[in-house]
Structures are given as structure tokens and as C-alpha cells.
Design a protein around this motif. Structure first.
Motif, short mmCIF file in Angstrom:
data_model
loop_
_atom_site.label_atom_id
_atom_site.label_comp_id
_atom_site.label_asym_id
_atom_site.label_seq_id
_atom_site.Cartn_x
_atom_site.Cartn_y
_atom_site.Cartn_z
N THR A 232 -2.13 -3.72 -2.33
CA THR A 232 -2.87 -2.52 -1.92
C THR A 232 -2.43 -1.30 -2.73
O THR A 232 -1.23 -1.03 -2.87
N LEU A 233 -3.41 -0.60 -3.27
CA LEU A 233 -3.14 0.67 -3.93
C LEU A 233 -3.55 1.78 -2.97
O LEU A 233 -4.72 1.90 -2.60
N THR A 234 -2.57 2.55 -2.55
CA THR A 234 -2.81 3.69 -1.66
C THR A 234 -2.74 4.96 -2.48
O THR A 234 -1.76 5.19 -3.21
N VAL A 235 -3.79 5.77 -2.40
CA VAL A 235 -3.84 7.02 -3.16
C VAL A 235 -3.80 8.17 -2.17
O VAL A 235 -4.76 8.40 -1.42
N GLY A 236 -2.68 8.91 -2.16
CA GLY A 236 -2.53 10.05 -1.27
C GLY A 236 -3.03 11.32 -1.92
O GLY A 236 -3.18 11.39 -3.14
N PRO A 237 -3.30 12.33 -1.14
CA PRO A 237 -3.78 13.60 -1.69
C PRO A 237 -2.68 14.34 -2.45
O PRO A 237 -1.50 14.18 -2.16
N ASN A 238 -3.10 15.10 -3.41
CA ASN A 238 -2.16 15.96 -4.14
C ASN A 238 -1.87 17.16 -3.25
O ASN A 238 -2.80 17.86 -2.83
N PRO A 239 -0.62 17.41 -2.89
CA PRO A 239 -0.34 18.49 -1.93
C PRO A 239 -0.74 19.86 -2.49
O PRO A 239 -0.66 20.11 -3.68
N GLY A 240 -1.23 20.71 -1.56
CA GLY A 240 -1.60 22.05 -1.98
C GLY A 240 -3.03 22.36 -1.60
O GLY A 240 -3.64 21.74 -0.73
N ALA A 254 -36.55 7.10 -4.65
CA ALA A 254 -37.90 6.82 -4.18
C ALA A 254 -38.08 7.31 -2.74
O ALA A 254 -37.18 7.15 -1.91
N MET A 255 -39.21 7.91 -2.50
CA MET A 255 -39.48 8.40 -1.14
C MET A 255 -39.43 7.25 -0.15
O MET A 255 -39.94 6.16 -0.41
N GLY A 256 -38.79 7.51 0.99
CA GLY A 256 -38.64 6.50 2.00
C GLY A 256 -37.36 5.70 1.90
O GLY A 256 -37.00 4.97 2.83
N GLN A 257 -36.65 5.84 0.76
CA GLN A 257 -35.38 5.14 0.59
C GLN A 257 -34.21 6.04 1.01
O GLN A 257 -34.32 7.27 1.02
N ALA A 258 -33.08 5.40 1.33
CA ALA A 258 -31.88 6.15 1.68
C ALA A 258 -31.19 6.67 0.42
O ALA A 258 -31.33 6.09 -0.67
N ALA A 259 -30.44 7.74 0.55
CA ALA A 259 -29.68 8.31 -0.57
C ALA A 259 -28.34 8.79 -0.06
O ALA A 259 -28.24 9.33 1.05
N ILE A 260 -27.30 8.58 -0.87
CA ILE A 260 -25.95 9.02 -0.51
C ILE A 260 -25.35 9.79 -1.68
O ILE A 260 -25.36 9.31 -2.83
N PHE A 261 -24.84 10.98 -1.41
CA PHE A 261 -24.14 11.78 -2.41
C PHE A 261 -22.65 11.77 -2.07
O PHE A 261 -22.22 12.45 -1.13
N PRO A 262 -21.81 10.99 -2.81
CA PRO A 262 -20.38 11.00 -2.52
C PRO A 262 -19.75 12.33 -2.93
O PRO A 262 -20.12 12.91 -3.96
N CYS A 263 -18.80 12.78 -2.13
CA CYS A 263 -18.04 13.99 -2.48
C CYS A 263 -16.63 13.82 -1.92
O CYS A 263 -16.46 13.67 -0.70
N VAL A 264 -15.64 13.82 -2.80
CA VAL A 264 -14.24 13.68 -2.38
C VAL A 264 -13.50 14.95 -2.76
O VAL A 264 -13.33 15.27 -3.94
N ILE A 265 -13.09 15.69 -1.73
CA ILE A 265 -12.28 16.90 -1.92
C ILE A 265 -10.98 16.67 -1.17
O ILE A 265 -10.99 16.38 0.04
N LEU A 266 -9.87 16.77 -1.88
CA LEU A 266 -8.55 16.45 -1.31
C LEU A 266 -7.65 17.67 -1.31
O LEU A 266 -7.95 18.70 -1.92
N GLY A 267 -6.53 17.52 -0.65
CA GLY A 267 -5.51 18.56 -0.56
C GLY A 267 -4.59 18.23 0.58
O GLY A 267 -4.81 17.30 1.34
N ASP A 268 -3.52 18.98 0.70
CA ASP A 268 -2.58 18.78 1.79
C ASP A 268 -2.16 20.15 2.31
O ASP A 268 -1.45 20.88 1.61
N PRO A 269 -2.66 20.55 3.47
CA PRO A 269 -3.37 19.74 4.46
C PRO A 269 -4.79 19.35 4.02
O PRO A 269 -5.36 19.98 3.13
N ALA A 270 -5.32 18.29 4.65
CA ALA A 270 -6.65 17.78 4.29
C ALA A 270 -7.71 18.81 4.61
O ALA A 270 -7.74 19.37 5.72
N PRO A 271 -8.59 19.07 3.65
CA PRO A 271 -9.64 20.07 3.89
C PRO A 271 -10.79 19.49 4.70
O PRO A 271 -11.04 18.29 4.70
#
Length: 388
Positions: A232-240, A254-271
């Protein structure tokens, strides 16, 4: 002449001829010697052995005798010796492993041995693959750290040498893709039957977190690979203060289809992550049509034209706020009916002709492809496809 005297003279002459023929010099020259081979159990095995006599004489013959572990092989059944001396073993069995030697003999027409050589023995080995010698281990890293993340795997003994590939969450990884570098080399000295493989992940991001396995394959036994236990590779947030680890990208859906926009914003504490449609007064609130997922992604259940626009992902903690660049959602659609369809033409040979086609209304604009007799049409000299 006296009959007895004639008979004695004839026998003397015949003996002289035979002695003359038998004392001619004939040297055996080896043309091909057997070599060590590796096969999968049950597959055929072939050893080569042949020789020539020098000088070449029509009345001389080469005889090949094979031995397995010093026991003479009698051709028949699974063992066949071709006229050129090649030994063919069909459907090898476990007892066929060991050394094989061939003896080359030159005889003349009278069965007199003129020369003989026993060549160095060659070995028949069966392909095998032992259990993995060194398993990859768990690793914890920090997002955006400067040092790469590594996993190492060492195969068990394998003949021939095994190859190493890697999987992440059950999906094969490709070298030099997504900051992943895969390399391997023989482990130990030149006689070692082990291979060491390394998976290196540069510029580690949170998306690299997951379960990794090395997959060891003997090229002669491709249907029986060995897999390591998952590391297992565990990736922790960069503190700050918050920072964008993975920014979303614009999409055409296409209309009628699902869409997902990934967004990963990290920090410590977690935002906390929110989404805002540009021009709107408030952040997006979860509904049946659109949701902000727990991992920060924005999901549209069924895209409509009304949802087209630009969206911004923002992360906020007590140490600050950061936003990813805005992205655009564009809905795609196309009508079912052509505006203009091509029609049949009757023309004189050598005269110009034009087929008209206007595709259905489409967002974005449709690509038009032509076919002739159900085969993709590629314009030749004198023909062209116009964009309008």
C-alpha cells in the motif's frame, strides 16, 4: 592357366583392392553440435548433431548415435532421429531432463569404421518459476514530496529469467506514464536465476495512493504468473496552507450522460472543498442533479444544456484559501436527420460529379466520413472532400 592358380591370383588382387580402399584417409568434420535447451514440460525438444567427412567420398556414411544420461536412445515412440542426425523428442516428460550426447561415426560400404567422435553433452532443462523471493512493502509519503516513492520486488529462481511488471489496484501500469518509471535487472552475479525489479513514482501525488503488486512471469510459462502480496502506498497531505494537488479539466459530455470533475486540494489541516458556478452568487448545494462528493469531485447526474458553463473548485482552511483554474462543461448533442443526404447520380465518364451531404445539427460540429461500397473512402487524384 591352371584353375587353382587363377583363383589364388584373383583372391590376392581382391584383397589388395580392399586393403587399398580401407586405408584411405577420411577425417570427420563436425558441422553442428548439440546445445543446451530449455522447454516447458510437455512441449517438444530438439537437439542437432551432424558431421561431414573430408575428403568427400561417395562410399562413406555418417552414423549418429544418441545417448540420454549415458544410455543409448532407441528411436521410436516419442523419440525420432532424422536422417540429418537431429533428435526430436515429442511431448517431453519429466524423466526427459538431463544430458544428451551424440556420437558421430564414419563407416565405408564394408562397415569399416574410418573415424568417430563423441561430442560434448548438451542439457535439457524444464522451465520453472519459484515463489517471489522479496515482496514489495508498504510505503507512506507526503504529497508533492521531492523524493520519489519506490517499490522493489525480487523474483524467485526462474529458467529462463522471469520478467517483472506492475499493477495498481488490479490495473497494469505502463512505464513512463503518470510519472511512473519501471526498470529491472538480473539480481546477483551472472549465474543468478533471479531478477530484481523497481517501480519508481516521481512527483508523487495523492492520485498515486493505492495498492501495488509486482507480477512475475516466466516467458515459457505465460499462463502461470506469480503475484506479490499488495503493498500500500499512502500519500499524506503536505502540511500547511491549502494547495491544489489535482486540478480539474474542461469536458465535453453528451447530453444525458453523467460527468465528474475531479478536484484534489490538500493541506494540514485538511481544507473544506466547495464548487461555484461562475456568475452565481452562492456555492453549489447538493441536489439530485449535481453533487459535491466527499473526495472534492463535482458530479453531474445527467448533463443538460442548462448546466453548461464555467466552474471553480476552492479549498479553504484556517491557514488560507486556494482555487483551481476554472473549467468548462460543454454539452454535446446531435440530431438524427441529415440536413442534405447524397443522392444517386448518372454522369458521363470523364465528366465531373459532386455528391452533396450536410450532416445533422450537432454540438460541437460533427465530423463527416465517406464510404464507398461499405469501405472507408480515401480521396485519390482528382477527387476531394470539401468541408463546406
Amino acid at each position: 592357366m591352371d584353375t587353382c592358380l587363377f583363383s589364388s591370383v584373383f583372391r590376392l588382387l581382391l584383397t589388395t583392392i580392399l586393403i587399398s580402399r580401407c586405408t584411405c584417409s577420411a577425417e570427420l568434420v563436425v558441422a553442428e553440435s548439440p546445445s543446451d535447451i530449455v522447454v516447458a514440460l510437455g512441449f517438444p525438444a530438439v537437439f542437432h548433431c551432424s558431421g561431414q567427412y573430408n575428403p568427400h567420398m561417395e562410399s562413406l556414411y555418417t552414423i549418429v548415435e544418441w545417448k540420454h544420461n549415458n544410455v543409448v536412445i532407441t528411436p521410436g515412440g516419442r523419440f525420432h532421429v532424422f536422417s540429418n542426425g537431429t533428435l526430436d523428442i515429442k511431448r517431453t516428460e519429466i524423466g526427459d531432463a538431463g544430458n544428451y550426447s551424440c556420437k558421430l561415426t564414419i563407416e565405408d560400404a564394408y562397415g569399416v569404421v574410418r573415424d568417430t567422435q563423441t561430442l560434448p553433452a548438451a542439457w535439457l532443462y524444464f522451465a520453472f518459476l519459484d515463489d517471489i523471493f522479496y515482496q514489495p512493502t508498504n510505503m507512506t509519503v507526503v504529497d508533492l514530496q521531492s523524493a520519489p516513492a519506490y517499490f522493489q520486488c525480487i523474483t524467485g529462481d526462474s529458467l529462463p529469467l522471469a520478467t517483472i511488471s506492475w499493477e495498481k489496484d488490479g490495473v497494469p501500469l505502463v512505464d513512463d506514464q503518470d510519472n511512473v518509471v519501471i526498470y529491472s535487472s538480473q539480481f546477483g552475479d551472472q549465474n543468478s536465476l533471479k531478477v530484481s525489479g523497481t517501480l519508481q513514482i516521481n512527483n508523487v501525488r495523492s492520485v498515486h495512493a493505492g495498492h501495488y503488486r509486482c507480477v512475475v512471469t516466466n516467458p515459457y510459462l505465460p499462463d502461470h504468473p506469480a503475484r506479490s502480496w499488495p503493498a500500500t502506498l499512502t500519500v499524506g497531505p503536505n502540511p500547511g496552507a491549502p494547495y491544489v494537488s489535482l486540478a480539474p479539466t474542461s469536458q465535453v459530455v453528451a447530453m444525458g450522460q453523467a460527468a465528474i470533475f475531479p478536484c484534489v486540494i490538500l493541506g494540514d489541516p485538511a481544507p473544506a472543498i466547495t464548487w461555484l458556478e461562475e456568475g452565481a452568487a452562492t456555492n453549489i448545494v447538493n441536489s439530485t442533479e449535481v453533487q459535491v462528493l466527499l473526495n472534492g469531485s463535482l458530479r453531474f447526474s445527467s448533463v443538460t444544456q442548462a448546466q453548461e458553463g464555467s466552474y471553480v473548485c476552492t479549498g479553504t482552511s484556517m491557514l488560507g484559501t486556494v482555487s483551481a483554474p476554472s473549467v468548462t462543461l460543454f454539452s454535446a448533442s446531435m440530431d438524427w436527420s441529415f440536413v442534405i443526404e447524397p443522392t444517386d447520380l448518372d454522369v458521363l465518364e470523364g465528366s465531373p460529379s459532386t455528391f452533396f451531404c450536410r450532416p445533422p445539427f450537432s454540438r460541437p460540429a460533427a465530423n463527416v466520413t465517406w464510404y464507398k461500397d461499405s469501405l472507408l473512402y480515401t480521396p485519390r487524384t482528382g477527387a476531394q472532400i470539401l468541408s463546406k
